[in-house]
Design a protein around this motif. Structure first.
Motif: not given
Length: 472
Positions: A135-161
């Motif tokens: 859990a702690v190792d994953c949280s360290v990665s999460t904090v690092k990933a969060a630091g790459l984001l700006d307030a207006n950023d989003i992600s896009l998922y496109v589904g092919i079901p």
């Protein structure tokens, strides 16, 4: 086991923990009581099972009560009362949620350290040492990933079901097309409309797409021509100038050709998933997957030749007819390919899956524990580090799904989606939009589940997107 509440109505908090610790069909009775005195808020749990009765008490000063702390108190009391009835100490202690890393991530983001996050999981939630480390190792990665984001950023998922055939363990909403592909083209036409509409909304809103993920189903069910056109339309309708990563989930090797992989890479995708689930041919047959371990290696080599250097490969611990030795062979073969990511899932028996209905003989919880432990030790020894994890109901041994990465090649989309760090826009049938509102809350908008419903209700899907952007 029968669950009774007295003095409170926090059913979900207690029931989810009960379900993770005891068999759904198990006998016995649990009584969860909450008493408010002038000084203390007291949680008392009494559990009677197989002729043995246990009791546990946890207290909190009444002036300190919040909803979160009250529910934690009830869970701590239930966990302590349950321990004497259990054959082994639960890996995740008193945690029952699907995102245990949210606690350690929040702690670090608020100024804590990885070490103090580990102590929180140990002293408050009774999480075992191996899971605390995950859990702690994953949280360290999460904090690092969060630091790459700006307030207006989003992600896009496109589904092919859609999938060529359904795997025995699968409970996802997807259409099995086999040789009947007539629904694919109408679905894609509807998806193109949603992409165009969403692209205009994005341009007006000032939001920036940071990661793109094409998932399913099995997106590579699409033909080479269909895949090329879809990727071209995504680039034409959505501004990807600040996109950090673009993932296509190839999934099954029987849907991949060297030409299709080359088209995907040339169209801008830089991450690919090729998911064997197991390298044991007999286990693949038991799961209804019409490919072999050799096909997995062929597809991986084709992806490398196409130019992909960030490839994920999935394995599942606990599949029917598998064994500890077989799982170890699978992991060793996959690791020998040296992919950027290896995701180790634990089998979850879900309603809607063939395995849930047929209930075949599966590896025991103890054997699954061995599989998971072998994966954790082996991957760490090879230089992989866990970067995201989540849990599901009805998992073998009540373990977890863990994504491992080498050389810092974390899949950012997986982190952003699972940790709910920013808004996820989902397009296509079965998609779920997760909207992070300015006040810090999360609101979900669901697209119609089935392709036929998505096509028929497309106008309402587009209207929902407009409402979603108004909230943003």
């Amino acid at each position: 086991m029968i669950l009774k509440l007295q003095g409170h109505e926090d059913l979900y908090a207690v029931e989810q923990l009960q379900m993770s610790l005891f068999s759904v069909e198990g006998e016995g009775e649990a009584i969860s009581r909450l008493h408010r005195g002038n000084t203390w808020l007291t949680a008392v749990t009494t559990i009677t099972c197989r002729g043995k009765t246990t009791r546990a008490v946890k207290r909190l000063r009444t002036g300190e009560e919040t909803v979160r702390l009250r529910r934690r108190l009830l869970q701590q009391s239930f966990y302590q009362a349950a321990l004497p009835h259990l054959e082994q100490i639960p890996a995740w202690g008193a945690l029952a949620g699907v995102r245990p890393t949210k606690l350690s991530t929040k702690h670090i983001l608020e100024g804590g350290t990885p070490a103090s996050a580990g102590r929180l999981l140990e002293q408050v939630y009774y999480v075992t040492p191996p899971r605390r480390e995950l859990a702690v190792d994953c949280s360290v990665s999460t904090v690092k990933a969060a630091g790459l984001l700006d307030a207006n950023d989003i992600s896009l998922y496109v589904g092919i079901p859609f999938c060529p055939t359904r795997c025995a363990y699968c409970s996802f909403v997807s259409r099995t097309v086999g040789r009947k592909t007539e629904l694919l083209e109408p679905y894609l036409q509807a998806l193109y409309r949603e992409l165009a509409h969403t692209g205009k909304l994005l341009a007006r809103s000032g939001k920036t797409v940071r990661t793109v993920y094409i998932g399913g189903g099995t997106p590579t069910t699409l033909s080479e021509e269909q895949m090329g056109k879809l990727l071209a339309i995504i680039h034409d309708t959505v501004d990807l100038s600040r996109c950090l990563e673009f993932t296509v989930e190839g999934g099954r090797p029987d849907t991949l050709t060297a030409q299709k992989l080359a088209i995907i890479r040339a169209s801008g995708a830089d991450r690919m998933s090729i998911n064997p689930q197991t390298m044991e041919d007999a286990v693949l047959r038991a799961c209804g997957r019409p490919h072999t371990g050799a096909d997995v290696i062929r597809s991986y080599e084709d992806a490398c030749r196409a130019g992909f250097d960030a490839i994920n490969m999935d394995l599942i611990a606990g599949l029917p007819t598998d064994s500890y030795e077989g799982f170890c062979r699978s992991l060793d073969q996959v690791a020998a390919l040296h992919p950027a990511n290896i995701t180790v899932h634990t089998l979850a028996l879900k309603k809607g899956a063939d395995l849930f209905e047929k209930r075949p003989v599966l590896p025991s919880g103890a054997e699954v524990a061995q599989m998971v432990e072998y994966a954790n030790q082996t991957l760490r020894g090879l230089g992989y580090r866990p970067y995201y994890l989540y849990r599901q109901k009805y998992m073998s041994g009540s373990f977890e799904n863990v994504g491992w990465s080498r050389d810092g090649k974390d899949c950012l989309y997986n982190i952003y989606m699972m940790e709910e760090l920013h808004t996820i826009l989902s397009l296509g049938g079965g998609g779920m939009n997760k909207v992070n509102l300015p006040d810090g809350t999360l609101q979900r908008f669901h697209n119609p589940k089935f392709p036929e419903e998505y096509i028929a209700q497309l106008d309402s899907v587009l209207a929902q997107k407009e409402k979603l952007f108004e909230l943003l």
